[in-house]
Write a protein that holds these residues in place. Structure first.
Motif, PDB file in Angstrom:
ATOM      1  N   CYS A 198       0.783  -1.239  -0.204  1.00 43.31           N
ATOM      2  CA  CYS A 198      -0.053   0.199   0.101  1.00 43.31           C
ATOM      3  C   CYS A 198       0.727   1.307  -0.174  1.00 43.31           C
ATOM      4  O   CYS A 198       0.285   2.618  -0.050  1.00 43.31           O
ATOM      5  N   HIS A 199       2.133   1.250   0.240  1.00 42.33           N
ATOM      6  CA  HIS A 199       2.907   2.156   0.306  1.00 42.33           C
ATOM      7  C   HIS A 199       4.004   2.442  -0.755  1.00 42.33           C
ATOM      8  O   HIS A 199       4.025   3.453  -1.449  1.00 42.33           O
ATOM      9  N   ASP A 200       4.572   1.319  -1.347  1.00 36.29           N
ATOM     10  CA  ASP A 200       5.744   2.000  -2.308  1.00 36.29           C
ATOM     11  C   ASP A 200       5.291   2.500  -3.698  1.00 36.29           C
ATOM     12  O   ASP A 200       6.159   3.004  -4.306  1.00 36.29           O
ATOM     13  N   SER A 243      -2.480   7.715  -6.411  1.00 37.84           N
ATOM     14  CA  SER A 243      -2.109   6.451  -5.972  1.00 37.84           C
ATOM     15  C   SER A 243      -2.040   6.661  -4.366  1.00 37.84           C
ATOM     16  O   SER A 243      -2.289   5.821  -3.548  1.00 37.84           O
ATOM     17  N   TRP A 244      -1.661   7.724  -4.096  1.00 40.98           N
ATOM     18  CA  TRP A 244      -1.639   8.201  -2.578  1.00 40.98           C
ATOM     19  C   TRP A 244      -3.191   8.026  -1.934  1.00 40.98           C
ATOM     20  O   TRP A 244      -3.229   7.439  -1.085  1.00 40.98           O
ATOM     21  N   VAL A 245      -4.058   8.744  -2.700  1.00 40.33           N
ATOM     22  CA  VAL A 245      -5.514   8.632  -2.195  1.00 40.33           C
ATOM     23  C   VAL A 245      -5.939   7.290  -2.050  1.00 40.33           C
ATOM     24  O   VAL A 245      -6.566   6.606  -1.174  1.00 40.33           O
ATOM     25  N   TRP A 246      -6.078   6.482  -3.396  1.00 38.80           N
ATOM     26  CA  TRP A 246      -6.409   5.226  -3.250  1.00 38.80           C
ATOM     27  C   TRP A 246      -5.768   4.006  -2.579  1.00 38.80           C
ATOM     28  O   TRP A 246      -6.408   3.415  -1.728  1.00 38.80           O
ATOM     29  N   PHE A 247      -4.437   4.186  -2.475  1.00 36.91           N
ATOM     30  CA  PHE A 247      -3.417   3.120  -1.490  1.00 36.91           C
ATOM     31  C   PHE A 247      -3.379   3.475  -0.129  1.00 36.91           C
ATOM     32  O   PHE A 247      -3.703   2.447   0.638  1.00 36.91           O
ATOM     33  N   ARG A 248      -3.179   4.505   0.259  1.00 32.78           N
ATOM     34  CA  ARG A 248      -3.047   5.168   1.489  1.00 32.78           C
ATOM     35  C   ARG A 248      -4.232   5.717   2.281  1.00 32.78           C
ATOM     36  O   ARG A 248      -4.365   5.499   3.644  1.00 32.78           O
ATOM     37  N   MET A 283      -1.766   2.750  13.017  1.00 34.80           N
ATOM     38  CA  MET A 283      -2.619   3.820  12.839  1.00 34.80           C
ATOM     39  C   MET A 283      -1.880   5.032  12.827  1.00 34.80           C
ATOM     40  O   MET A 283      -2.201   6.097  12.344  1.00 34.80           O
ATOM     41  N   THR A 284      -0.640   5.162  13.487  1.00 32.79           N
ATOM     42  CA  THR A 284       0.201   6.413  13.780  1.00 32.79           C
ATOM     43  C   THR A 284       0.691   6.711  12.162  1.00 32.79           C
ATOM     44  O   THR A 284       0.748   7.720  11.867  1.00 32.79           O
ATOM     45  N   HIS A 289       0.071  10.031   7.179  1.00 32.74           N
ATOM     46  CA  HIS A 289      -0.122  10.071   5.717  1.00 32.74           C
ATOM     47  C   HIS A 289      -1.072  11.325   5.670  1.00 32.74           C
ATOM     48  O   HIS A 289      -1.019  12.067   4.672  1.00 32.74           O
ATOM     49  N   ILE A 290      -1.770  11.616   6.581  1.00 30.93           N
ATOM     50  CA  ILE A 290      -2.806  12.740   6.670  1.00 30.93           C
ATOM     51  C   ILE A 290      -1.848  14.000   6.600  1.00 30.93           C
ATOM     52  O   ILE A 290      -2.343  14.900   6.012  1.00 30.93           O
TER      53      ILE A 290
END
Length: 326
Positions: A198-200, A243-248, A283-284, A289-290
């Motif tokens: 979900c990150h790379d 990708s940030w919005v969808w994956f993270r 969760m942290t 991410h936000i």
């Protein structure tokens, strides 16, 4: 193929809160002591001598790859690039190669094991599987990721030029290493692969965007090439944001966090060891991410209003040098 239901964000929070309440109710005062927590970790810790040596070897090999890329690009005439861009070009090429390779392997593992459609499988039969050897592809993924962040941390401290965000990056590398090593040692490898997946991908699009930016900023750049780079850079940055919005913001909380904080409690009687600690770490990351997306969104607004995109991570000395060159 079994499919787990994807919770709404409200259901996600509700379900996790329910499991946390259930877990808390089963605790005693002794369970919350440092000695008890340490004992729990040591009982379940699975880390051999090879698990220490292989990441160090991987770190050396990855650093060697970084130097090879540096040598190859230095052999090419980069005088047409702005000095600051010529310095950053090898790093972006290196990171694009690393993150692309890692994400391809992460995707294979996640899809082969159905972790994306059935996150509950990340903890299915964990109590038995933790005593078994890890799958080969997952094992070498972890070795490579740990090696990559070891070399990144060492380079950030001892090799790379100081930038505005150097101290932040050092903390990031330390935190990432801790989380990856912890999930490796506790054999939470399945949920760990899903987290990495979900990150790379976001970093792939970011480095592609940077490369087109460097080519566009060349001292001599024809108009057709400039426009091609402008379009490619904009598309790459848009894919980075998407990708940030969808994956993270979508897959990460609804698959990875939900898998660790909810499915683990369903799959493992009494919950996995140090359940609240590991869930809290994941969760942290979402909070981070936000926080980071606020800056990404501000940059996106600047681009939409016609402001020039640039990599802002140089130190002040390099920035002043660039201004004099211009």
């Amino acid at each position: 193929m079994e499919y787990d239901r994807d919770p709404s964000y409200v259901q996600l929070v509700t379900d996790i809160a329910e499991k946390f309440t259930e877990y808390s109710a089963s605790l005693t005062a002794d369970d919350l002591t440092i000695s008890s927590i340490t004992k729990t970790v040591l009982i379940h810790w699975n880390f051999s001598t090879a698990d220490v040596i292989f990441p160090l070897i991987a770190a050396l090999l990855i650093f060697a790859l970084k130097q090879i890329i540096q040598v190859i690009l230095n052999a090419i005439d980069l005088t047409n690039f702005k000095p600051v861009d010529a310095k950053k070009l090898p790093e972006s090429v290196f990171q694009l190669i690393i993150y692309s390779g890692l994400w391809i392997l992460e995707t294979k593992i996640v899809l082969d094991n159905d972790f994306l459609v059935s996150p509950s499988k990340t903890f299915h039969n964990w109590s038995e599987k933790r005593e078994e050897p890890m799958p080969t592809d997952a094992y070498w993924l972890y070795i490579t990721v740990i090696g990559f962040y070891i070399q990144a941390l060492v380079c950030c401290i001892l090799v790379d030029e100081r930038r505005k965000d150097t101290h932040v990056m050092i903390l990031h590398h330390i935190a990432t290493l801790f989380l990856v090593v912890f999930s490796f040692g506790m054999r939470f490898w399945a949920i760990g692969c899903l987290v990495l997946f979900c990150h790379d991908i976001c970093d792939i699009f970011l480095d592609i965007s940077k490369l087109f930016l460097y080519f566009q900023n060349r001292i001599v750049c024809s108009k057709p090439t400039w426009y091609i780079c402008e379009i490619a850079k904009s598309i790459s940055f848009a894919l980075f944001v998407l990708s940030w919005v969808w994956f993270r913001f979508n897959l990460y909380p609804r698959k990875a966090i939900y898998g660790a904080a909810y499915h683990s409690m369903v799959q493992i009687d009494g919950g996995p060891p140090v359940y609240p600690f590991y869930s809290f770490l994941l969760m942290t990351i979402q909070v981070m991410h936000i926080y980071w997306f606020i800056f990404i969104f501000k940059l996106l607004l600047k681009i939409l209003t016609g402001e020039k995109m640039r990599d802002t991570r140089e130190n002040e000395e390099v920035e002043n040098s660039e201004k004099k060159t211009d």
